[in-house]
Design an enzyme around this catalytic site. Structure first.
Site, PDB file in Angstrom:
ATOM      1  N   ARG A  92      23.727  -2.816   9.171  1.00  0.00           N
ATOM      2  CA  ARG A  92      24.890  -3.522   8.652  1.00  0.00           C
ATOM      3  C   ARG A  92      25.926  -3.876   9.723  1.00  0.00           C
ATOM      4  NH1 ARG A  92      21.369  -3.832   5.821  1.00  0.00           N
ATOM      5  NH2 ARG A  92      21.196  -3.291   3.625  1.00  0.00           N
TER       6      ARG A  92
ATOM      7  N   GLU B 115      31.143  -0.752   3.318  1.00  0.00           N
ATOM      8  CA  GLU B 115      30.333  -1.866   3.811  1.00  0.00           C
ATOM      9  C   GLU B 115      31.139  -3.146   3.755  1.00  0.00           C
ATOM     10  OE1 GLU B 115      26.318  -4.110   2.319  1.00  0.00           O
ATOM     11  OE2 GLU B 115      26.189  -1.945   2.647  1.00  0.00           O
TER      12      GLU B 115
ATOM     13  N   SER C 271      27.365  -4.353  -2.593  1.00  0.00           N
ATOM     14  CA  SER C 271      27.523  -2.929  -2.303  1.00  0.00           C
ATOM     15  C   SER C 271      28.836  -2.693  -1.566  1.00  0.00           C
ATOM     16  CB  SER C 271      26.348  -2.426  -1.468  1.00  0.00           C
ATOM     17  OG  SER C 271      25.146  -2.521  -2.188  1.00  0.00           O
TER      18      SER C 271
END
Length: 300
Positions: free
Chosen positions: A174, A293, A223
């Site tokens: 990520r 995130e 998310s």
């Protein structure tokens, strides 16, 4: 200062320029105060002119894709928000490769690649937003990540255009580390030849999985927290007893506990307060520290 900057932008940039633009219009969470300027350059050369102007004037800037994976605080953003929405190159290249602009929607890319018989990025069909945003966060699903299929990315910075091959990237789960003042405008992907019907079947499977597990029914950013190594953030949140927890208009989804949703009238402060509550409860229950995130920018 803003009036002087406005005059320079109008004189030198050919793309669309919006002033005092509410970021709630440009984020999937539907929250966020105004940006001083929201600029969509007309093409890569226009982007280069814009970045040179911002560097010269010392103006802060932020690049956004489709507005997913992003939370802008209620005070908005003091500076210029840049959208690469007009960077829409989409072409097949020799050697089972594809050239793609940063403004291309992930869903559009997967359909194009299916029709061309090029496999490897089907998982992107379930990730909303644009290719530029997906590259910037190394988006992934089902054990795949977008940067694993990249040959090179094309960026613009104060020094101009630059092509960077994947072997030189600093990237991981990520994240993709870019140089200060640098923005992605496109990429070249290396893919596998395959039967379009088989590619379509995989896309249909990913879409069905998303519909069954992630159709939460309210505005969200996907998310909200990263999965800690070997763990699932949604399970940690659920085990802490927070499925359905609410602060103002922000709520932990009752469908997927790692999705925070806007039930109506939420503010950025609601989401930040709810996220802080989740992190505290999960840490107390499991000893695990969750990390967002979602990228958070702007003034309180």
């Amino acid at each position: 200062m803003n009036d002087r900057l406005a005059a320079r932008l109008e004189a030198e940039v050919r793309g669309e320029i919006l002033r005092d633009e509410p970021m709630a219009r440009h984020t999937s969470l539907k929250v966020g105060g105004p940006a001083d300027f929201f600029v969509t350059p007309a093409d890569p050369d226009d982007m280069r002119v814009l970045l040179a102007l911002l560097a010269e004037t010392g103006t802060p800037w932020l690049a956004v894709g489709g507005g997913y994976n992003l939370l802008i605080r209620d005070g908005g953003f003091r500076g210029v928000v840049i959208s690469p929405a007009r960077m829409t190159t989409l072409e097949r290249l020799e050697g089972n490769r594809a050239g793609v602009g940063a403004g291309v929607a992930n869903g559009r890319l997967t359909v194009f690649l299916r029709d061309e018989g090029l496999a490897g990025l089907e998982f992107l069909c379930g990730i909303p937003g644009t290719v530029g945003g997906a590259l910037a966060m190394n988006a992934g699903a089902h054990g795949n990540a977008i940067l694993d299929r990249v040959e090179e990315i094309l960026t613009i910075g104060t020094a101009g255009f630059e092509r960077k091959v994947r072997e030189l990237f600093d990237y991981g789960y990520r994240y993709l580390r870019l140089q200060p003042g640098e923005i992605i405008i496109g990429a070249t992907f290396v893919l596998d030849p395959a039967d379009p019907r088989r590619i379509g079947e995989r896309i249909d499977g990913y879409r069905a999985h998303r519909a069954a597990s992630q159709q939460v029914g309210f505005p969200n950013a996907g998310s909200f927290f990263k999965n800690p190594p070997g763990q699932a953030a949604w399970r940690l949140i659920e085990d802490a007893g927070l499925r359905g927890a609410r602060v103002g208009g922000a709520q932990v989804s009752e469908v997927h506990a790692n999705f925070l949703v806007n039930r109506g009238g939420a503010t950025a402060a609601d989401f930040l307060a709810l996220a802080a509550r989740i992190k505290e409860a999960v840490k107390l229950k499991s000893g695990t520290a969750l990390e967002e995130e979602v990228n958070i920018f702007g003034d309180e």
